[in-house]
Design a protein around this motif. Sequence first.
Motif, PDB file in Angstrom:
ATOM      1  N   ALA A  60      49.054  18.711  56.566  1.00 27.11           N
ATOM      2  CA  ALA A  60      47.520  18.319  56.120  1.00 27.11           C
ATOM      3  C   ALA A  60      47.182  18.936  54.917  1.00 27.11           C
ATOM      4  O   ALA A  60      47.797  20.202  54.635  1.00 27.11           O
ATOM      5  CB  ALA A  60      46.829  18.484  57.404  1.00 27.11           C
ATOM      6  N   VAL A  61      45.795  18.711  54.166  1.00 28.75           N
ATOM      7  CA  VAL A  61      45.483  19.579  53.372  1.00 28.75           C
ATOM      8  C   VAL A  61      44.909  20.655  53.815  1.00 28.75           C
ATOM      9  O   VAL A  61      44.142  20.876  54.789  1.00 28.75           O
ATOM     10  CB  VAL A  61      44.328  18.716  52.780  1.00 28.75           C
ATOM     11  N   LEU A  62      45.294  21.922  53.305  1.00 34.58           N
ATOM     12  CA  LEU A  62      44.768  23.169  53.634  1.00 34.58           C
ATOM     13  C   LEU A  62      43.565  23.397  53.263  1.00 34.58           C
ATOM     14  O   LEU A  62      43.112  22.941  51.959  1.00 34.58           O
ATOM     15  CB  LEU A  62      45.755  24.321  53.393  1.00 34.58           C
ATOM     16  N   SER A  63      42.650  24.296  54.067  1.00 30.30           N
ATOM     17  CA  SER A  63      41.374  24.616  53.257  1.00 30.30           C
ATOM     18  C   SER A  63      41.538  25.622  52.341  1.00 30.30           C
ATOM     19  O   SER A  63      42.563  26.328  52.265  1.00 30.30           O
ATOM     20  CB  SER A  63      40.522  25.382  54.634  1.00 30.30           C
ATOM     21  N   ASP A  64      40.830  25.561  51.076  1.00 31.82           N
ATOM     22  CA  ASP A  64      40.838  26.174  49.958  1.00 31.82           C
ATOM     23  C   ASP A  64      40.622  27.878  50.544  1.00 31.82           C
ATOM     24  O   ASP A  64      41.257  28.890  49.984  1.00 31.82           O
ATOM     25  CB  ASP A  64      39.789  26.076  48.929  1.00 31.82           C
ATOM     26  N   ASP A  65      39.713  28.001  51.579  1.00 35.85           N
ATOM     27  CA  ASP A  65      39.500  29.454  51.988  1.00 35.85           C
ATOM     28  C   ASP A  65      40.832  29.821  52.604  1.00 35.85           C
ATOM     29  O   ASP A  65      40.967  31.079  52.437  1.00 35.85           O
ATOM     30  CB  ASP A  65      38.316  29.377  52.999  1.00 35.85           C
ATOM     31  N   ALA A  66      41.603  29.138  53.313  1.00 36.76           N
ATOM     32  CA  ALA A  66      42.625  29.577  53.882  1.00 36.76           C
ATOM     33  C   ALA A  66      43.693  30.054  52.909  1.00 36.76           C
ATOM     34  O   ALA A  66      44.514  31.108  52.929  1.00 36.76           O
ATOM     35  CB  ALA A  66      43.325  28.567  54.968  1.00 36.76           C
ATOM     36  N   VAL A  67      43.888  29.200  51.899  1.00 37.72           N
ATOM     37  CA  VAL A  67      44.712  29.445  50.877  1.00 37.72           C
ATOM     38  C   VAL A  67      44.482  30.685  50.068  1.00 37.72           C
ATOM     39  O   VAL A  67      45.070  31.521  49.653  1.00 37.72           O
ATOM     40  CB  VAL A  67      44.961  28.226  49.713  1.00 37.72           C
ATOM     41  N   ARG A  68      43.083  30.540  49.678  1.00 41.92           N
ATOM     42  CA  ARG A  68      42.433  31.886  49.092  1.00 41.92           C
ATOM     43  C   ARG A  68      42.784  33.028  49.615  1.00 41.92           C
ATOM     44  O   ARG A  68      43.243  34.172  49.347  1.00 41.92           O
ATOM     45  CB  ARG A  68      41.066  31.716  48.908  1.00 41.92           C
ATOM     46  N   ALA A  69      42.647  33.016  51.110  1.00 45.55           N
ATOM     47  CA  ALA A  69      42.863  34.416  51.934  1.00 45.55           C
ATOM     48  C   ALA A  69      44.302  34.905  51.913  1.00 45.55           C
ATOM     49  O   ALA A  69      44.591  35.973  51.880  1.00 45.55           O
ATOM     50  CB  ALA A  69      42.696  34.271  53.240  1.00 45.55           C
TER      51      ALA A  69
END
Length: 82
Positions: A60-69
């Motif tokens: 599924a599309v990951l949240s940008d916040d999770a990717v950024r972290a």
Amino acid sequence: MTANESSAPAVDTVTVAYSVSGMSCGHCEKAVSEELSALPGVVSVAADAKAGRVSVTATAVLSDDAVRAAIDEAGYELTGRA
């Protein structure tokens, strides 16, 4: 079962490319890949330090916040989607 069928169920995935600053070598690629691979739903990660890009394939599309972290945890900076 025919030759085109497999025993594993088909999984729909989505691939998103991100721009990452600070990567300069294979070690950088590995660090970013390991952190992103630990996120739930991630199927594969392809990091390219020279291009400053990371492609993440997930269920599924990951949240940008999770990717950024995750990228931040590896010591690099997410500059946006590529």
